[in-house]
Design a protein around this motif. Structure first.
Motif: not given
Length: 60
Positions: A52-55, A43-47
């Motif tokens: 946000k924490v992609s690192y 979902t867009p919220s999960v994406r």
């Protein structure tokens, strides 16, 4: 009914020394410790949470 798309995320870096809101986001994704994996509905919220924490996480 069509099957929902899912995304699998894995925590690949430690949350030690990160901001509290990033640690909360990681917990919100269902990740507890290093190398833990979670399968979530795409979902867009999960994406947004993943972005946000992609690192810290890896999308499998």
């Amino acid at each position: 009914m069509s099957e929902q798309k899912t995304v699998k995320v894995k925590l690949v870096r430690s949350v030690n020394g990160t901001r509290q809101d990033h640690r909360d986001t990681v917990r919100g994704l269902g990740l507890r410790r290093m190398n833990s994996e979670s399968v979530l509905i795409d979902t867009p919220s999960v994406r947004g949470m993943i972005n946000k924490v992609s690192y810290l996480v890896k999308v499998l």
